[in-house]
Design an enzyme around this catalytic site. Structure first.
Site, PDB file in Angstrom:
ATOM      1  N   ASN A  52       0.903  -1.282  -0.034  1.00  0.00           N
ATOM      2  CA  ASN A  52       0.113  -0.088   0.145  1.00  0.00           C
ATOM      3  C   ASN A  52       0.847   1.360   0.051  1.00  0.00           C
ATOM      4  O   ASN A  52       0.420   2.481   0.102  1.00  0.00           O
ATOM      5  CB  ASN A  52      -0.882  -0.060   1.195  1.00  0.00           C
ATOM      6  CG  ASN A  52      -0.027   0.192   2.359  1.00  0.00           C
ATOM      7  OD1 ASN A  52       0.950   0.182   2.608  1.00  0.00           O
ATOM      8  ND2 ASN A  52      -1.041   0.354   3.519  1.00  0.00           N
ATOM      9  N   GLY A  53       2.104   1.162  -0.354  1.00  0.00           N
ATOM     10  CA  GLY A  53       3.080   2.283  -0.217  1.00  0.00           C
ATOM     11  C   GLY A  53       3.658   2.683   1.097  1.00  0.00           C
ATOM     12  O   GLY A  53       4.587   3.734   1.030  1.00  0.00           O
ATOM     13  N   ARG A 111      11.524  25.886  -1.961  1.00  0.00           N
ATOM     14  CA  ARG A 111      10.897  27.030  -2.753  1.00  0.00           C
ATOM     15  C   ARG A 111       9.694  27.757  -2.242  1.00  0.00           C
ATOM     16  O   ARG A 111       9.425  28.951  -2.489  1.00  0.00           O
ATOM     17  CB  ARG A 111      10.752  26.658  -4.281  1.00  0.00           C
ATOM     18  CG  ARG A 111      11.905  26.564  -4.980  1.00  0.00           C
ATOM     19  CD  ARG A 111      11.926  26.394  -6.716  1.00  0.00           C
ATOM     20  NE  ARG A 111      10.931  25.458  -7.049  1.00  0.00           N
ATOM     21  CZ  ARG A 111      10.386  25.206  -8.230  1.00  0.00           C
ATOM     22  NH1 ARG A 111      11.131  25.878  -9.194  1.00  0.00           N
ATOM     23  NH2 ARG A 111       9.581  24.321  -8.448  1.00  0.00           N
ATOM     24  N   HIS A 145      17.668  27.078  -1.274  1.00  0.00           N
ATOM     25  CA  HIS A 145      17.272  28.261  -2.198  1.00  0.00           C
ATOM     26  C   HIS A 145      17.284  29.573  -1.428  1.00  0.00           C
ATOM     27  O   HIS A 145      17.599  30.432  -2.292  1.00  0.00           O
ATOM     28  CB  HIS A 145      15.775  27.692  -2.541  1.00  0.00           C
ATOM     29  CG  HIS A 145      15.090  28.728  -3.207  1.00  0.00           C
ATOM     30  ND1 HIS A 145      15.391  28.996  -4.665  1.00  0.00           N
ATOM     31  CD2 HIS A 145      14.053  29.532  -3.098  1.00  0.00           C
ATOM     32  CE1 HIS A 145      14.648  29.757  -5.094  1.00  0.00           C
ATOM     33  NE2 HIS A 145      13.692  30.050  -4.322  1.00  0.00           N
ATOM     34  N   LYS A 209      13.481  38.345 -14.305  1.00  0.00           N
ATOM     35  CA  LYS A 209      12.540  37.533 -14.595  1.00  0.00           C
ATOM     36  C   LYS A 209      11.151  37.711 -13.920  1.00  0.00           C
ATOM     37  O   LYS A 209      11.371  37.940 -12.789  1.00  0.00           O
ATOM     38  CB  LYS A 209      12.961  36.233 -14.165  1.00  0.00           C
ATOM     39  CG  LYS A 209      12.579  34.924 -14.363  1.00  0.00           C
ATOM     40  CD  LYS A 209      13.065  33.769 -13.824  1.00  0.00           C
ATOM     41  CE  LYS A 209      12.789  33.179 -12.402  1.00  0.00           C
ATOM     42  NZ  LYS A 209      13.194  31.861 -11.983  1.00  0.00           N
ATOM     43  N   ARG A 211       7.371  35.705 -12.936  1.00  0.00           N
ATOM     44  CA  ARG A 211       6.463  34.343 -13.007  1.00  0.00           C
ATOM     45  C   ARG A 211       5.006  34.643 -13.110  1.00  0.00           C
ATOM     46  O   ARG A 211       4.731  35.615 -11.798  1.00  0.00           O
ATOM     47  CB  ARG A 211       6.817  33.307 -11.832  1.00  0.00           C
ATOM     48  CG  ARG A 211       8.108  32.637 -12.161  1.00  0.00           C
ATOM     49  CD  ARG A 211       8.303  31.480 -11.198  1.00  0.00           C
ATOM     50  NE  ARG A 211       9.556  30.887 -11.042  1.00  0.00           N
ATOM     51  CZ  ARG A 211       9.891  29.828 -11.604  1.00  0.00           C
ATOM     52  NH1 ARG A 211       9.083  29.338 -12.532  1.00  0.00           N
ATOM     53  NH2 ARG A 211      11.220  29.231 -11.833  1.00  0.00           N
ATOM     54  N   ASP A 237      22.907  29.066 -11.126  1.00  0.00           N
ATOM     55  CA  ASP A 237      21.451  29.093 -10.337  1.00  0.00           C
ATOM     56  C   ASP A 237      21.656  28.192  -9.269  1.00  0.00           C
ATOM     57  O   ASP A 237      22.576  27.247  -9.369  1.00  0.00           O
ATOM     58  CB  ASP A 237      20.201  28.809 -11.405  1.00  0.00           C
ATOM     59  CG  ASP A 237      18.981  29.219 -10.901  1.00  0.00           C
ATOM     60  OD1 ASP A 237      18.644  29.794  -9.934  1.00  0.00           O
ATOM     61  OD2 ASP A 237      18.080  29.084 -11.899  1.00  0.00           O
ATOM     62  N   THR A 242      12.267  22.970 -14.389  1.00  0.00           N
ATOM     63  CA  THR A 242      11.792  22.755 -15.952  1.00  0.00           C
ATOM     64  C   THR A 242      12.677  23.030 -16.898  1.00  0.00           C
ATOM     65  O   THR A 242      12.579  22.667 -17.956  1.00  0.00           O
ATOM     66  CB  THR A 242      10.386  23.140 -16.202  1.00  0.00           C
ATOM     67  OG1 THR A 242      10.883  24.775 -16.102  1.00  0.00           O
ATOM     68  CG2 THR A 242       9.321  23.135 -15.264  1.00  0.00           C
ATOM     69  N   GLY A 243      13.684  23.912 -16.361  1.00  0.00           N
ATOM     70  CA  GLY A 243      14.619  24.263 -17.323  1.00  0.00           C
ATOM     71  C   GLY A 243      14.152  25.758 -18.155  1.00  0.00           C
ATOM     72  O   GLY A 243      14.981  26.339 -19.030  1.00  0.00           O
TER      73      GLY A 243
HETATM   74  C1  R5P Z   1      13.951  30.136  -8.616  1.00  0.00           C
HETATM   75  O1  R5P Z   1      13.618  31.195  -8.027  1.00  0.00           O
HETATM   76  C2  R5P Z   1      14.996  29.097  -8.572  1.00  0.00           C
HETATM   77  O2  R5P Z   1      16.294  29.704  -8.271  1.00  0.00           O
HETATM   78  C3  R5P Z   1      15.171  28.516  -9.894  1.00  0.00           C
HETATM   79  O3  R5P Z   1      15.662  29.427 -11.038  1.00  0.00           O
HETATM   80  C4  R5P Z   1      14.291  27.712 -10.295  1.00  0.00           C
HETATM   81  O4  R5P Z   1      13.631  27.070  -9.382  1.00  0.00           O
HETATM   82  C5  R5P Z   1      14.444  26.915 -11.639  1.00  0.00           C
HETATM   83  O5  R5P Z   1      13.183  26.608 -11.929  1.00  0.00           O
HETATM   84  P1  R5P Z   1      12.703  26.148 -13.513  1.00  0.00           P
HETATM   85  O6  R5P Z   1      13.857  25.185 -13.896  1.00  0.00           O
HETATM   86  O7  R5P Z   1      11.593  25.194 -13.473  1.00  0.00           O
HETATM   87  O8  R5P Z   1      12.618  27.342 -14.323  1.00  0.00           O
END
Ligand code: R5P
Length: 333
Positions: A52-53, A111, A145, A209, A211, A237, A242-243
């Site tokens: 069951n995990g 995060r 972070h 940047k 979001r 970074d 996700t990149g």
């Molecule tokens: C954001 O504040 C972090 O320092 C990274 O830049 C972020 O978590 C990278 O996430 P992703 O690759 O999804 O853009």
């Protein structure tokens, strides 16, 4: 006490301190590597999931009185790995380990270190509380972070930096080329300053940047500020998810005339399709460490993975010997 003899009537433990290493299932290769540097093999452990995990753990050797270090990379499936860490710590506490250090090279939920909007949790704090409740006395981690997360845990947190390891690679690989260090968002500017110091005072640029908080993983790289034309831009970074952050930053840098773009990040989290996205980008090289395991299909040609094991092993040794972890970083804090 005279002549090195204990006073009459006292008992001295035969072995006052024993360093024991324990590995979760996420990254046993890292634990083995740390063990090799320390000369201490991870303790044989029975560790499995019930149908069951739910997770079962039992150590095959006595842990009584040990200075226990639990190495776990909390990666996908994050919640399962986290729970595994907690039950491992609980088993050590109930087995009478003297001191328990959670060695989490990548701190999960970092995060979510504040409420970005109303009615959200502060998950990074919750993780610290869970570790404490399970029985962890200390945490050893790499490139949080945000550094303030150290204060979430009620106990010592040794915060290590991968910068010297990553920077040494960049210095060696791009020697003689004009470098600009790039912070991919405002949160990384302080770290980027340390990088420019390390790289002999080269220029610093940053990306504005934003979001959309309502759309997870959506990054908008607005504009680049700084001297990047005809230079090799080194984006620094803490992690790649996700990149999106680094690929969008690279697009902007090339549009601004960058000669090449190199990315360094301590943690290659890289859920799908991050590796594919990076592979198809114009980024020349991505340098990460092995704080998290990367399966072979994600180890694309342009990815260099550096081992964080020697640094973790040295820090564990300092903690065990009541030495100094700070001295490992020559002034970084
Ligand atoms: C954001 O504040 C972090 O320092 C990274 O830049 C972020 O978590 C990278 O996430 P992703 O690759 O999804 O853009």
């Amino acid at each position: 006490m005279t002549g090195g003899q204990p006073p009459m009537g006292s008992i001295v433990a035969a072995n006052r301190k024993t360093l024991m290493l324990f590995s979760g299932r996420a990254n046993p290769a890292l634990a083995d590597e740390i063990g090799e540097v320390l000369g201490v093999a991870p303790t044989p452990t029975e560790l499995y999931d019930f149908p069951n995990g739910e997770i079962f753990v039992r150590y095959e050797d006595s842990v009584r009185g040990s200075d226990a270090f639990v190495v776990q990379s909390v990666n996908d499936p994050v919640n399962h790995r986290l729970m595994e860490t907690l039950v491992m710590i609980d088993a050590l506490k109930r087995g009478s380990a003297k001191r328990i250090t959670a060695v989490l090279p990548y701190y999960p939920y970092a995060r979510q270190d504040k409420k970005h909007r109303g009615r959200e949790p502060i998950s990074a704090r919750l993780v610290a509380d869970l570790l404490k409740t399970a029985g962890a006395n200390r945490i050893l981690t790499v490139d949080l972070h945000t550094a303030q997360i150290q204060g979430f845990f009620d106990g010592p947190v040794d915060h290590l930096f991968a910068l010297p390891l990553l920077a040494e690679h960049v210095e060696r690989t791009y020697a003689g080329q004009p470098l600009t260090v790039v912070a991919p968002d405002s949160g990384r500017v302080r770290v980027a300053e340390r990088w420019t110091d390390r790289l002999g005072g080269c220029p610093l640029a940053f990306i504005h940047k934003t979001r959309d908080v309502a759309t997870p993983g959506q990054v908008v790289a607005n504009r680049v500020v700084g001297d990047v034309a005809d230079r090799v831009c080194v984006i620094v970074d803490d992690e790649i998810q996700t990149g999106g952050t680094v690929c969008k930053a690279a697009d902007l840098l090339f549009a601004a005339g960058a000669a090449d773009v190199v990315v360094t990040a301590t943690h290659g989290v890289m859920p799908d399709p991050s590796a594919e996205r990076i592979k198809n980008s114009r980024i020349k090289e991505v340098v990460v460490t092995n704080t998290l395991p990367l399966p072979p299909e994600k180890q694309i040609d342009k990815l260099a993975v550096l081992s964080i094991a020697p640094l973790l092993a040295r820090a564990i040794r300092e903690v065990f010997d009541d030495g100094s972890v700070t001295t490992l970083f020559g002034g970084l804090s």
